[in-house]
Write a protein that holds these residues in place. Sequence first.
Motif, short mmCIF file in Angstrom:
data_model
loop_
_atom_site.label_atom_id
_atom_site.label_comp_id
_atom_site.label_asym_id
_atom_site.label_seq_id
_atom_site.Cartn_x
_atom_site.Cartn_y
_atom_site.Cartn_z
N LYS A 165 0.83 -1.21 0.00
CA LYS A 165 0.00 0.00 0.00
C LYS A 165 0.86 1.25 0.00
CE LYS A 165 -4.23 1.60 0.08
NZ LYS A 165 -5.17 1.28 -1.01
N GLU A 166 1.92 1.25 0.81
CA GLU A 166 2.83 2.40 0.84
C GLU A 166 3.52 2.57 -0.51
OE1 GLU A 166 4.22 2.44 5.54
OE2 GLU A 166 5.14 1.02 4.15
N GLN A 167 3.92 1.46 -1.11
CA GLN A 167 4.57 1.54 -2.41
C GLN A 167 3.61 2.07 -3.47
OE1 GLN A 167 6.21 -2.34 -3.23
NE2 GLN A 167 7.87 -2.10 -1.75
N PHE A 168 2.35 1.69 -3.38
CA PHE A 168 1.36 2.17 -4.37
C PHE A 168 1.19 3.68 -4.28
CE2 PHE A 168 -3.15 2.91 -5.63
CZ PHE A 168 -3.00 2.63 -6.97
N LEU A 169 1.19 4.22 -3.08
CA LEU A 169 1.06 5.68 -2.93
C LEU A 169 2.23 6.40 -3.59
CD1 LEU A 169 -0.23 5.89 0.77
CD2 LEU A 169 -1.56 6.20 -1.35
N GLU A 170 3.43 5.87 -3.43
CA GLU A 170 4.59 6.48 -4.08
C GLU A 170 4.53 6.28 -5.59
OE1 GLU A 170 8.39 5.63 -2.45
OE2 GLU A 170 7.77 5.97 -0.38
N LEU A 171 4.04 5.12 -6.00
CA LEU A 171 3.93 4.83 -7.43
C LEU A 171 3.00 5.82 -8.12
CD1 LEU A 171 4.67 2.84 -9.73
CD2 LEU A 171 2.64 1.53 -9.09
N ARG A 172 1.93 6.23 -7.47
CA ARG A 172 1.00 7.16 -8.09
C ARG A 172 1.65 8.52 -8.33
NH1 ARG A 172 -5.26 6.28 -6.79
NH2 ARG A 172 -5.27 6.33 -9.07
N THR A 173 2.53 8.92 -7.43
CA THR A 173 3.27 10.17 -7.65
C THR A 173 4.19 10.03 -8.85
OG1 THR A 173 3.21 10.68 -5.29
CG2 THR A 173 4.88 11.81 -6.61
N LYS A 177 11.03 -12.88 -2.15
CA LYS A 177 11.19 -14.30 -2.46
C LYS A 177 9.83 -15.02 -2.49
CE LYS A 177 15.92 -14.75 -0.71
NZ LYS A 177 16.16 -13.30 -0.61
N ARG A 178 8.86 -14.36 -3.09
CA ARG A 178 7.53 -14.96 -3.26
C ARG A 178 7.41 -15.49 -4.69
NH1 ARG A 178 3.56 -10.48 -0.58
NH2 ARG A 178 2.00 -12.10 -0.95
N SER A 179 6.42 -16.32 -4.92
CA SER A 179 6.27 -16.95 -6.23
C SER A 179 5.68 -15.99 -7.26
CB SER A 179 5.36 -18.18 -6.12
OG SER A 179 4.03 -17.78 -5.83
N HIS A 180 5.83 -16.34 -8.52
CA HIS A 180 5.24 -15.54 -9.60
C HIS A 180 3.72 -15.50 -9.45
CE1 HIS A 180 4.14 -14.37 -13.75
NE2 HIS A 180 5.32 -13.80 -13.78
N GLU A 181 3.13 -16.58 -8.97
CA GLU A 181 1.69 -16.65 -8.81
C GLU A 181 1.19 -15.69 -7.74
OE1 GLU A 181 3.72 -19.27 -9.06
OE2 GLU A 181 3.10 -19.81 -11.10
N GLU A 182 2.05 -15.29 -6.80
CA GLU A 182 1.65 -14.39 -5.71
C GLU A 182 1.64 -12.93 -6.13
OE1 GLU A 182 2.88 -15.75 -1.48
OE2 GLU A 182 4.46 -16.50 -2.82
N ILE A 183 2.07 -12.64 -7.35
CA ILE A 183 2.06 -11.26 -7.82
C ILE A 183 0.63 -10.69 -7.79
CG2 ILE A 183 2.44 -9.76 -9.83
CD1 ILE A 183 4.76 -11.66 -10.59
N SER A 184 -0.34 -11.52 -8.13
CA SER A 184 -1.73 -11.08 -8.11
C SER A 184 -2.14 -10.61 -6.71
CB SER A 184 -2.64 -12.21 -8.58
OG SER A 184 -4.00 -11.83 -8.51
N THR A 185 -1.73 -11.35 -5.69
CA THR A 185 -2.03 -10.97 -4.31
C THR A 185 -1.38 -9.65 -3.95
OG1 THR A 185 -2.20 -13.30 -3.67
CG2 THR A 185 -1.85 -11.70 -1.90
N ILE A 186 -0.14 -9.45 -4.37
CA ILE A 186 0.55 -8.19 -4.10
C ILE A 186 -0.19 -7.03 -4.75
CG2 ILE A 186 2.68 -6.89 -4.58
CD1 ILE A 186 4.18 -9.59 -4.36
N ILE A 187 -0.68 -7.22 -5.97
CA ILE A 187 -1.42 -6.17 -6.65
C ILE A 187 -2.72 -5.86 -5.91
CG2 ILE A 187 -2.68 -5.60 -8.77
CD1 ILE A 187 -0.51 -7.18 -10.29
N ARG A 188 -3.40 -6.88 -5.40
CA ARG A 188 -4.60 -6.65 -4.60
C ARG A 188 -4.27 -5.83 -3.35
NH1 ARG A 188 -5.96 -12.13 -5.63
NH2 ARG A 188 -5.41 -12.70 -3.49
N ASP A 189 -3.16 -6.19 -2.71
CA ASP A 189 -2.75 -5.46 -1.51
C ASP A 189 -2.39 -4.01 -1.83
OD1 ASP A 189 -3.12 -7.75 -0.02
OD2 ASP A 189 -1.00 -8.33 -0.04
N MET A 190 -1.76 -3.80 -2.97
CA MET A 190 -1.37 -2.45 -3.37
C MET A 190 -2.58 -1.55 -3.59
SD MET A 190 1.68 -3.18 -6.17
CE MET A 190 1.88 -1.44 -6.57
N THR A 191 -3.60 -2.09 -4.23
CA THR A 191 -4.70 -1.26 -4.75
C THR A 191 -5.99 -1.39 -3.95
OG1 THR A 191 -5.32 -3.02 -6.30
CG2 THR A 191 -3.76 -1.35 -7.08
N GLN A 192 -5.94 -2.02 -2.80
CA GLN A 192 -7.14 -2.22 -1.99
C GLN A 192 -7.86 -0.89 -1.73
OE1 GLN A 192 -6.38 -3.73 1.94
NE2 GLN A 192 -8.48 -4.41 2.25
#
Length: 295
Positions: A87-95, A135-150
Amino acid sequence: MNIKSDNEQNLLAPQYQMNPLAFEIAALAERSLLYEVMSFPKPGLVTPISSGAHRDMDMFTFIDSSSVLIKYFALAAMNGLSHQSPKEQFLELRTLGVQAEQEMLEATEGVNTHKGLIFLMGIACNAVAKAYFEKRSHEEISTIIRDMTQGIVKSDLAATKKREYSHGERIYLKHGIAGVREEAEQGLPTVFLSSLPFYQQNADLSNHSRLLQTLLKIMTTCQDTTIIHRANREALFEIQESAKEILRIGGVRTKEGRNEVDRLCGKCLIDNISPGGSADLLAVTVFFHFTKKFW
């Protein structure tokens, strides 16, 4: 892009001392953009031989835009290589995205070639880097995106009250369709559950055919707000059904399917329709396919 003075560059230097992985991720993102624009025929979309339904741009406009976005993709990836929360990374990404959009418009003299893709590919680069870093799997990228953009649909669209609305905001208020924001908030299910496996299953096709076949797959379900903006919701339903029928008869694998693609290309030109949201998801699909090399 403005050239900064030596003093300004020195102040910014730490920002550009990047992990080599960030550059590699950015290069794959850039490659994915070029794959998308170079493929043809694509209904209503820019290709090397047609501007499709976009009278204000062509392949060279896309190249101009893509060339400045590679810096943003690298910064987005670097943003993911940290212990900050998604979530913190997403806020910086928007800038970072706001600056990227400005540089895109400067490069294209005001033409919006990649606004939606700045949002999507920035998230994708960030999430891939975050998954690798943790060190998470490629399949977990979707979860990270959900966490970023919740909560992004509610914060960006549902709570919007102002005098002037963007195209996406107007479509949400009228139809309840949140488009790319909802797709991101759900972890890009169109990509991870549909188009990415489909792209991999069609590895026997040529690049052109594989990309077009996958685009059609995306078009069958994508809530493409670009189509709604250019036409209406009924046009979106019609495009979805056309894509389903083309795939049903074999898509690019059959002469009948290829003829129907040509017919759909003609219809999109006449009706001024462009499935731009689907094209963005195609580029992201290819990107995630490329990034499997890191795992």
